[in-house]
Design a protein around this motif. Structure first.
Motif, PDB file in Angstrom:
ATOM      1  N   ASP A  11     -28.065  29.149  25.273  1.00 20.95           N
ATOM      2  CA  ASP A  11     -28.171  27.716  25.019  1.00 20.95           C
ATOM      3  C   ASP A  11     -28.088  27.499  23.519  1.00 20.95           C
ATOM      4  OD1 ASP A  11     -28.582  26.502  27.670  1.00 20.95           O
ATOM      5  OD2 ASP A  11     -30.303  27.852  27.733  1.00 20.95           O
ATOM      6  N   ILE A  12     -26.857  27.552  22.989  1.00 23.78           N
ATOM      7  CA  ILE A  12     -26.651  27.512  21.543  1.00 23.78           C
ATOM      8  C   ILE A  12     -25.389  26.735  21.174  1.00 23.78           C
ATOM      9  CG2 ILE A  12     -27.802  29.722  21.091  1.00 23.78           C
ATOM     10  CD1 ILE A  12     -24.969  30.977  20.908  1.00 23.78           C
ATOM     11  N   ALA A  13     -25.336  26.373  19.905  1.00 27.15           N
ATOM     12  CA  ALA A  13     -24.097  25.914  19.267  1.00 27.15           C
ATOM     13  C   ALA A  13     -23.996  26.710  17.977  1.00 27.15           C
ATOM     14  CB  ALA A  13     -24.143  24.420  18.979  1.00 27.15           C
ATOM     15  N   GLU A  14     -22.795  27.120  17.626  1.00 26.08           N
ATOM     16  CA  GLU A  14     -22.587  27.891  16.402  1.00 26.08           C
ATOM     17  C   GLU A  14     -21.650  27.138  15.472  1.00 26.08           C
ATOM     18  OE1 GLU A  14     -23.187  32.423  17.858  1.00 26.08           O
ATOM     19  OE2 GLU A  14     -21.256  31.510  18.354  1.00 26.08           O
ATOM     20  N   ILE A  15     -22.000  27.134  14.198  1.00 32.14           N
ATOM     21  CA  ILE A  15     -21.192  26.498  13.165  1.00 32.14           C
ATOM     22  C   ILE A  15     -20.475  27.620  12.427  1.00 32.14           C
ATOM     23  CG2 ILE A  15     -21.223  25.048  11.102  1.00 32.14           C
ATOM     24  CD1 ILE A  15     -24.057  24.102  12.239  1.00 32.14           C
ATOM     25  N   LEU A  16     -19.143  27.618  12.493  1.00 36.86           N
ATOM     26  CA  LEU A  16     -18.348  28.697  11.932  1.00 36.86           C
ATOM     27  C   LEU A  16     -17.461  28.157  10.822  1.00 36.86           C
ATOM     28  CD1 LEU A  16     -17.351  30.261  15.357  1.00 36.86           C
ATOM     29  CD2 LEU A  16     -19.297  30.852  13.905  1.00 36.86           C
ATOM     30  N   PRO A  17     -17.782  28.474   9.569  1.00 31.83           N
ATOM     31  CA  PRO A  17     -16.964  28.030   8.438  1.00 31.83           C
ATOM     32  C   PRO A  17     -15.622  28.760   8.411  1.00 31.83           C
ATOM     33  CG  PRO A  17     -19.128  28.792   7.721  1.00 31.83           C
ATOM     34  CD  PRO A  17     -18.970  29.172   9.151  1.00 31.83           C
ATOM     35  N   PRO A  18     -14.706  28.331   7.545  1.00 34.50           N
ATOM     36  CA  PRO A  18     -13.426  29.035   7.413  1.00 34.50           C
ATOM     37  C   PRO A  18     -13.645  30.516   7.112  1.00 34.50           C
ATOM     38  CG  PRO A  18     -13.436  27.029   6.091  1.00 34.50           C
ATOM     39  CD  PRO A  18     -14.832  27.225   6.602  1.00 34.50           C
ATOM     40  N   GLY A  19     -12.874  31.363   7.763  1.00 34.28           N
ATOM     41  CA  GLY A  19     -12.947  32.793   7.517  1.00 34.28           C
ATOM     42  C   GLY A  19     -13.913  33.550   8.405  1.00 34.28           C
ATOM     43  N   VAL A  20     -14.744  32.853   9.181  1.00 33.24           N
ATOM     44  CA  VAL A  20     -15.682  33.521  10.085  1.00 33.24           C
ATOM     45  C   VAL A  20     -15.012  33.606  11.454  1.00 33.24           C
ATOM     46  CG1 VAL A  20     -17.924  33.335  11.226  1.00 33.24           C
ATOM     47  CG2 VAL A  20     -17.713  32.726   8.817  1.00 33.24           C
ATOM     48  N   PRO A  21     -14.986  34.796  12.076  1.00 35.26           N
ATOM     49  CA  PRO A  21     -14.307  34.955  13.357  1.00 35.26           C
ATOM     50  C   PRO A  21     -14.887  34.059  14.450  1.00 35.26           C
ATOM     51  CG  PRO A  21     -14.987  37.078  12.470  1.00 35.26           C
ATOM     52  CD  PRO A  21     -15.579  36.028  11.591  1.00 35.26           C
ATOM     53  N   ARG A  22     -13.999  33.520  15.274  1.00 36.92           N
ATOM     54  CA  ARG A  22     -14.394  32.679  16.413  1.00 36.92           C
ATOM     55  C   ARG A  22     -14.614  33.542  17.632  1.00 36.92           C
ATOM     56  NH1 ARG A  22     -14.311  30.326  11.850  1.00 36.92           N
ATOM     57  NH2 ARG A  22     -13.688  28.175  11.789  1.00 36.92           N
ATOM     58  N   ALA A  23     -15.437  33.049  18.558  1.00 34.69           N
ATOM     59  CA  ALA A  23     -15.710  33.786  19.792  1.00 34.69           C
ATOM     60  C   ALA A  23     -14.479  33.807  20.670  1.00 34.69           C
ATOM     61  CB  ALA A  23     -16.859  33.137  20.554  1.00 34.69           C
ATOM     62  N   THR A  24     -14.344  34.892  21.383  1.00 32.53           N
ATOM     63  CA  THR A  24     -13.316  34.958  22.423  1.00 32.53           C
ATOM     64  C   THR A  24     -14.055  34.809  23.746  1.00 32.53           C
ATOM     65  OG1 THR A  24     -13.482  37.368  22.342  1.00 32.53           O
ATOM     66  CG2 THR A  24     -11.681  36.349  21.128  1.00 32.53           C
ATOM     67  N   PRO A  25     -13.774  33.734  24.471  1.00 27.07           N
ATOM     68  CA  PRO A  25     -14.503  33.495  25.706  1.00 27.07           C
ATOM     69  C   PRO A  25     -14.397  34.664  26.666  1.00 27.07           C
ATOM     70  CG  PRO A  25     -13.258  31.561  25.097  1.00 27.07           C
ATOM     71  CD  PRO A  25     -12.836  32.681  24.168  1.00 27.07           C
ATOM     72  N   GLY A  26     -15.530  35.012  27.243  1.00 30.36           N
ATOM     73  CA  GLY A  26     -15.579  36.070  28.253  1.00 30.36           C
ATOM     74  C   GLY A  26     -15.664  35.453  29.625  1.00 30.36           C
ATOM     75  N   THR A  27     -16.572  35.929  30.405  1.00 30.57           N
ATOM     76  CA  THR A  27     -16.770  35.400  31.761  1.00 30.57           C
ATOM     77  C   THR A  27     -17.464  34.053  31.674  1.00 30.57           C
ATOM     78  OG1 THR A  27     -17.052  37.670  32.472  1.00 30.57           O
ATOM     79  CG2 THR A  27     -17.748  35.946  33.991  1.00 30.57           C
ATOM     80  N   ARG A  28     -16.963  33.079  32.381  1.00 30.04           N
ATOM     81  CA  ARG A  28     -17.616  31.757  32.436  1.00 30.04           C
ATOM     82  C   ARG A  28     -18.180  31.511  33.785  1.00 30.04           C
ATOM     83  NH1 ARG A  28     -12.989  28.794  29.452  1.00 30.04           N
ATOM     84  NH2 ARG A  28     -13.329  29.739  27.495  1.00 30.04           N
TER      85      ARG A  28
END
Length: 137
Positions: free
Chosen positions: A120-137
């Protein structure tokens, strides 16, 4: 060259950020994490204050997109509930960042729904920080 120097210094800026409060914390990989109560998408006053500090940290970075990606631990048998809740969380974080002065056109949101393990989260990702690759939903 100037942008490379900025991106090289970005991890230092992120680690040194003083914008932490209950529910908002730095991520080891860079950026920040906002924790939510299960089933909730509202931000507390403390979280909004911390997000205002984060917006002030990100605003001077001259280029690049900021991504807010959110998850929800909704029921495993109904992906749409988790997707809608994660969208509401990402929008709430984006709206708080924009209200604190971050330019809205620089902020993308991603509703990840339910991933494994559920969170139960939200992540703030600035430029240059890797984004999540969705797994199982």
């Amino acid at each position: 060259m100037r942008f490379r120097a900025l991106f090289a210094a970005l991890p230092i800026l992120l680690a040194a950020s003083a914008a932490t409060a209950e529910g908002v914390s730095p991520r080891p990989e860079g950026g920040w994490r906002v924790e939510f109560s299960q089933g909730q998408s509202a931000l507390s006053t403390r979280d909004r204050h911390a997000l205002a500090g984060i917006a002030q940290t990100l605003a001077p970075i001259p280029a690049g997109r900021i991504t807010v990606q959110a998850q929800a631990s909704g029921p495993a048998d109904d992906a749409s509930i988790a997707r809608r809740l994660s969208l509401a969380r990402a929008a709430a974080v984006r709206d708080a960042l924009v209200a604190a002065g971050l330019v809205a056109t620089r902020v993308d949101i991603r509703a990840l729904g339910r991933l494994e393990p559920p969170a139960d989260i939200a992540e703030i990702l600035p430029p240059g920080v890797p984004r999540a690759t969705p797994g199982t939903r």
